[in-house]
Write a protein that holds these residues in place. Sequence first.
Motif, PDB file in Angstrom:
ATOM      1  N   GLU A  68      21.542  16.742  -4.027  1.00 12.93           N
ATOM      2  CA  GLU A  68      22.280  16.244  -2.950  1.00 12.93           C
ATOM      3  C   GLU A  68      23.269  15.119  -3.840  1.00 12.93           C
ATOM      4  OE1 GLU A  68      20.293  15.087   0.433  1.00 12.93           O
ATOM      5  OE2 GLU A  68      19.766  17.225   1.171  1.00 12.93           O
ATOM      6  N   GLU A  69      22.555  14.319  -4.251  1.00 13.52           N
ATOM      7  CA  GLU A  69      23.463  13.352  -4.774  1.00 13.52           C
ATOM      8  C   GLU A  69      24.159  13.671  -6.069  1.00 13.52           C
ATOM      9  OE1 GLU A  69      22.566   8.648  -6.922  1.00 13.52           O
ATOM     10  OE2 GLU A  69      20.866   9.728  -5.931  1.00 13.52           O
ATOM     11  N   VAL A  70      23.586  14.451  -7.075  1.00 15.84           N
ATOM     12  CA  VAL A  70      24.562  14.914  -7.920  1.00 15.84           C
ATOM     13  C   VAL A  70      25.664  15.939  -7.261  1.00 15.84           C
ATOM     14  CG1 VAL A  70      24.719  16.577  -9.678  1.00 15.84           C
ATOM     15  CG2 VAL A  70      22.700  15.196  -9.615  1.00 15.84           C
ATOM     16  N   GLN A  71      25.670  16.441  -6.359  1.00 11.65           N
ATOM     17  CA  GLN A  71      26.701  17.383  -5.717  1.00 11.65           C
ATOM     18  C   GLN A  71      27.657  16.435  -5.287  1.00 11.65           C
ATOM     19  OE1 GLN A  71      27.123  20.925  -5.474  1.00 11.65           O
ATOM     20  NE2 GLN A  71      29.105  19.707  -5.290  1.00 11.65           N
ATOM     21  N   GLY A  72      27.174  15.232  -4.393  1.00 11.29           N
ATOM     22  CA  GLY A  72      28.196  14.532  -3.617  1.00 11.29           C
ATOM     23  C   GLY A  72      29.073  13.583  -4.994  1.00 11.29           C
ATOM     24  N   LEU A  73      28.560  13.455  -6.208  1.00  6.56           N
ATOM     25  CA  LEU A  73      28.992  12.836  -7.143  1.00  6.56           C
ATOM     26  C   LEU A  73      30.070  13.576  -7.934  1.00  6.56           C
ATOM     27  CD1 LEU A  73      26.188  10.497  -8.499  1.00  6.56           C
ATOM     28  CD2 LEU A  73      28.513   9.610  -7.467  1.00  6.56           C
ATOM     29  N   VAL A  74      29.726  14.970  -7.910  1.00  7.26           N
ATOM     30  CA  VAL A  74      30.613  15.934  -8.487  1.00  7.26           C
ATOM     31  C   VAL A  74      31.693  15.807  -7.631  1.00  7.26           C
ATOM     32  CG1 VAL A  74      31.129  18.535  -8.971  1.00  7.26           C
ATOM     33  CG2 VAL A  74      28.800  17.496  -9.841  1.00  7.26           C
ATOM     34  N   ASN A  75      31.511  15.748  -6.613  1.00  8.59           N
ATOM     35  CA  ASN A  75      32.789  15.956  -5.245  1.00  8.59           C
ATOM     36  C   ASN A  75      33.670  14.602  -5.542  1.00  8.59           C
ATOM     37  OD1 ASN A  75      31.591  18.242  -4.405  1.00  8.59           O
ATOM     38  ND2 ASN A  75      30.964  17.428  -2.449  1.00  8.59           N
ATOM     39  N   GLN A  76      33.198  13.692  -6.176  1.00  6.06           N
ATOM     40  CA  GLN A  76      33.885  12.349  -6.252  1.00  6.06           C
ATOM     41  C   GLN A  76      34.477  12.649  -7.693  1.00  6.06           C
ATOM     42  OE1 GLN A  76      31.961   8.666  -5.713  1.00  6.06           O
ATOM     43  NE2 GLN A  76      30.451   9.688  -4.288  1.00  6.06           N
ATOM     44  N   GLY A  81       0.657  -1.216   0.008  1.00  6.37           N
ATOM     45  CA  GLY A  81       0.110  -0.005  -0.011  1.00  6.37           C
ATOM     46  C   GLY A  81       0.895   1.250   0.229  1.00  6.37           C
ATOM     47  N   LYS A  82       1.950   1.066  -0.035  1.00  2.00           N
ATOM     48  CA  LYS A  82       2.968   2.392   0.161  1.00  2.00           C
ATOM     49  C   LYS A  82       3.456   2.439  -1.402  1.00  2.00           C
ATOM     50  CE  LYS A  82       4.420   1.621   4.766  1.00  2.00           C
ATOM     51  NZ  LYS A  82       5.515   1.425   5.646  1.00  2.00           N
ATOM     52  N   PHE A  83       3.582   3.799  -1.674  1.00  2.00           N
ATOM     53  CA  PHE A  83       4.100   4.054  -3.134  1.00  2.00           C
ATOM     54  C   PHE A  83       4.962   5.265  -3.272  1.00  2.00           C
ATOM     55  CE2 PHE A  83       0.081   1.836  -3.884  1.00  2.00           C
ATOM     56  CZ  PHE A  83       0.390   0.804  -4.625  1.00  2.00           C
ATOM     57  N   ASP A  84       5.827   5.474  -2.038  1.00  4.47           N
ATOM     58  CA  ASP A  84       6.567   6.578  -1.986  1.00  4.47           C
ATOM     59  C   ASP A  84       7.832   6.086  -2.860  1.00  4.47           C
ATOM     60  OD1 ASP A  84       4.970   7.857  -0.155  1.00  4.47           O
ATOM     61  OD2 ASP A  84       5.904   6.758   1.483  1.00  4.47           O
ATOM     62  N   PHE A  85       8.662   7.164  -3.218  1.00  4.85           N
ATOM     63  CA  PHE A  85       9.961   6.888  -3.793  1.00  4.85           C
ATOM     64  C   PHE A  85      10.932   6.245  -3.091  1.00  4.85           C
ATOM     65  CE2 PHE A  85      14.028   7.696  -5.693  1.00  4.85           C
ATOM     66  CZ  PHE A  85      14.070   7.595  -7.033  1.00  4.85           C
ATOM     67  N   GLU A  86      11.379   5.102  -3.284  1.00  8.98           N
ATOM     68  CA  GLU A  86      12.467   4.462  -2.796  1.00  8.98           C
ATOM     69  C   GLU A  86      13.748   4.849  -2.875  1.00  8.98           C
ATOM     70  OE1 GLU A  86      13.363  -0.131  -1.401  1.00  8.98           O
ATOM     71  OE2 GLU A  86      13.314   0.375  -3.294  1.00  8.98           O
ATOM     72  N   GLU A  87      14.355   5.359  -1.636  1.00  7.85           N
ATOM     73  CA  GLU A  87      15.862   6.099  -1.792  1.00  7.85           C
ATOM     74  C   GLU A  87      16.627   4.837  -1.610  1.00  7.85           C
ATOM     75  OE1 GLU A  87      17.127   8.878  -2.506  1.00  7.85           O
ATOM     76  OE2 GLU A  87      15.347  10.011  -2.537  1.00  7.85           O
ATOM     77  N   THR A  88      17.564   4.671  -2.555  1.00 10.25           N
ATOM     78  CA  THR A  88      18.870   3.538  -2.567  1.00 10.25           C
ATOM     79  C   THR A  88      19.922   4.231  -2.309  1.00 10.25           C
ATOM     80  OG1 THR A  88      19.220   3.484  -4.888  1.00 10.25           O
ATOM     81  CG2 THR A  88      17.582   2.021  -3.949  1.00 10.25           C
ATOM     82  N   GLY A  89      20.244   5.407  -2.340  1.00  8.22           N
ATOM     83  CA  GLY A  89      21.300   6.044  -1.951  1.00  8.22           C
ATOM     84  C   GLY A  89      22.651   5.922  -2.595  1.00  8.22           C
ATOM     85  N   PHE A  90      22.665   5.411  -3.898  1.00  6.96           N
ATOM     86  CA  PHE A  90      23.787   5.320  -4.589  1.00  6.96           C
ATOM     87  C   PHE A  90      23.331   5.567  -6.069  1.00  6.96           C
ATOM     88  CE2 PHE A  90      27.586   2.607  -5.984  1.00  6.96           C
ATOM     89  CZ  PHE A  90      28.267   3.211  -5.220  1.00  6.96           C
ATOM     90  N   SER A  91      24.324   5.660  -7.065  1.00  8.29           N
ATOM     91  CA  SER A  91      24.384   5.639  -8.433  1.00  8.29           C
ATOM     92  C   SER A  91      24.966   5.182  -9.260  1.00  8.29           C
ATOM     93  CB  SER A  91      24.594   7.313  -8.665  1.00  8.29           C
ATOM     94  OG  SER A  91      23.920   8.177  -7.949  1.00  8.29           O
ATOM     95  N   ILE A  92      24.627   4.429 -10.195  1.00  6.19           N
ATOM     96  CA  ILE A  92      25.242   3.791 -11.334  1.00  6.19           C
ATOM     97  C   ILE A  92      26.460   4.403 -12.070  1.00  6.19           C
ATOM     98  CG2 ILE A  92      23.393   3.883 -13.019  1.00  6.19           C
ATOM     99  CD1 ILE A  92      24.496   1.360 -14.240  1.00  6.19           C
ATOM    100  N   LYS A  93      27.406   3.984 -12.024  1.00  8.46           N
ATOM    101  CA  LYS A  93      28.712   4.696 -12.523  1.00  8.46           C
ATOM    102  C   LYS A  93      29.335   4.166 -14.016  1.00  8.46           C
ATOM    103  CE  LYS A  93      29.764   6.641  -8.117  1.00  8.46           C
ATOM    104  NZ  LYS A  93      28.929   5.798  -7.219  1.00  8.46           N
ATOM    105  N   GLU A  94      29.411   4.772 -14.937  1.00  7.45           N
ATOM    106  CA  GLU A  94      29.812   4.121 -16.111  1.00  7.45           C
ATOM    107  C   GLU A  94      31.316   4.574 -16.393  1.00  7.45           C
ATOM    108  OE1 GLU A  94      27.539   4.357 -19.716  1.00  7.45           O
ATOM    109  OE2 GLU A  94      26.300   2.832 -18.904  1.00  7.45           O
TER     110      GLU A  94
END
Length: 439
Positions: A187-195, A135-148
């Motif tokens: 926030e995720e984009v900024q963190g990845l820019v920092n990487q 019954g929950k349909f919130d966006f699920e945060e996984t806290g990571f990004s696929i990198k190529e």
Amino acid sequence: MEKRTAAFHNLGCKVNAYEMEGMEEALRNAGYDIVPFTEKADVYVINTCTVTRVADQKSRQMISRAKTLNPDAIVVACGCYANTGKDVLIRDGVADLILGNNEKSHLNEEIEKLRAKRSTYADAKETFVPDINKGKFDFEETGFSIKEEHTRAFIKVEDGCNQFCSYCIIPFARGRERSRDPKKVVEEVQGLVNQGFSEFVLTGIRLTSYSYEGLTLVDLIEEVSRVNGVRRIRLGSLEPSAVTEDFAKRLSALPNMCPHFHMSLQSGSATVLKRMNRNYTPDEFMEAISYLRQYFDDPAITADMICGFPGETEEEFHESLDFAKEVGFYEIHVFPYSVRQGTRAERMPGQLSKKQKAERTRVLRDEAVQLKMDYLKRHTDMRSEALLEEKVALNGREYWTGYTPEYIRVLYDSDEDLSGHFVEGTLGQIEDGYMHLKN
């Protein structure tokens, strides 16, 4: 105490791959060593796909292979086929734990619950199917990004689909549309820019349905574009109805927006599109393309197309073929129609033979090769910039390879380590689908 090991195998789309990265990171943080899927592991996680019957079959095969590699391992099935084929997986009894698409962030805790249950009840061998988010349909945060290749990061900003195209099972696998908080995206984009990342692809199951507290997709793109260090932005698949003149104009004002757009087409025949329940016509698709070409200089337009949809006549196929030529796509990803159990298209009359679908697929793919060549030729002698990723061997020589903003894959001759570097040059000779980039 010896460290536990986990192995992962992903099937399907970039959204699935993004989510698998998050699951890998979760188990790594829980103390697991991540090992190749071909090795013996304590836990195997198969991130399944159900976009075609072949995908269903591959998902089941990989689940069975995991149990063969280590009969004592905990085998986890998650993802789209884990949703739609849950009853089959329970019947077969090969998977030990089944997690739905909106439950992947609970991977480690559910593994530990299953481990505790088995330590208490030695004969507890039935498949464990938690119902975490009923019954929950919130966006699920996984806290990571696929990198190529350490240069490009995919950012999931939307999940689910409400469209129910007549051939597609994904709304049943992914659930209703839901969007991610733009603050989390930034926030995720900024963190990845920092990487060290500089190129970002915003993706989702139905990306153009993005909507969060009044903000639309173009608003989100503008937010991401303002993050210092973002050199390039690309988008996942776009619906024609979302590409208005205002949308194209606002994107063209962003200096880091790549002129490369993947449009959701499927067929160039109006009658086939209607049977598909695609909710747009070829004329409306062409209008969307005209806006992109009005505000971008010869953008790369790519699309997916299906051959041999139920009832597709020779006339309808040639309408689709002629439409592809008229649009002048840079690339077309061509697929023969695949019957999906539980969809309306499964029950439609006029199912074509495998031979008919294969022949039409071949003809359209041949045309796609020519269209790509035409696009590349138009860019010969043009100045461009490429983000280099890795070295490739081609015809006895080694080159650096990467992509221009239009997603033209280039060859660049240098002995320096240029991974993750931007280089400028002139596009020249075409070789095996690449273009040589020279200073």
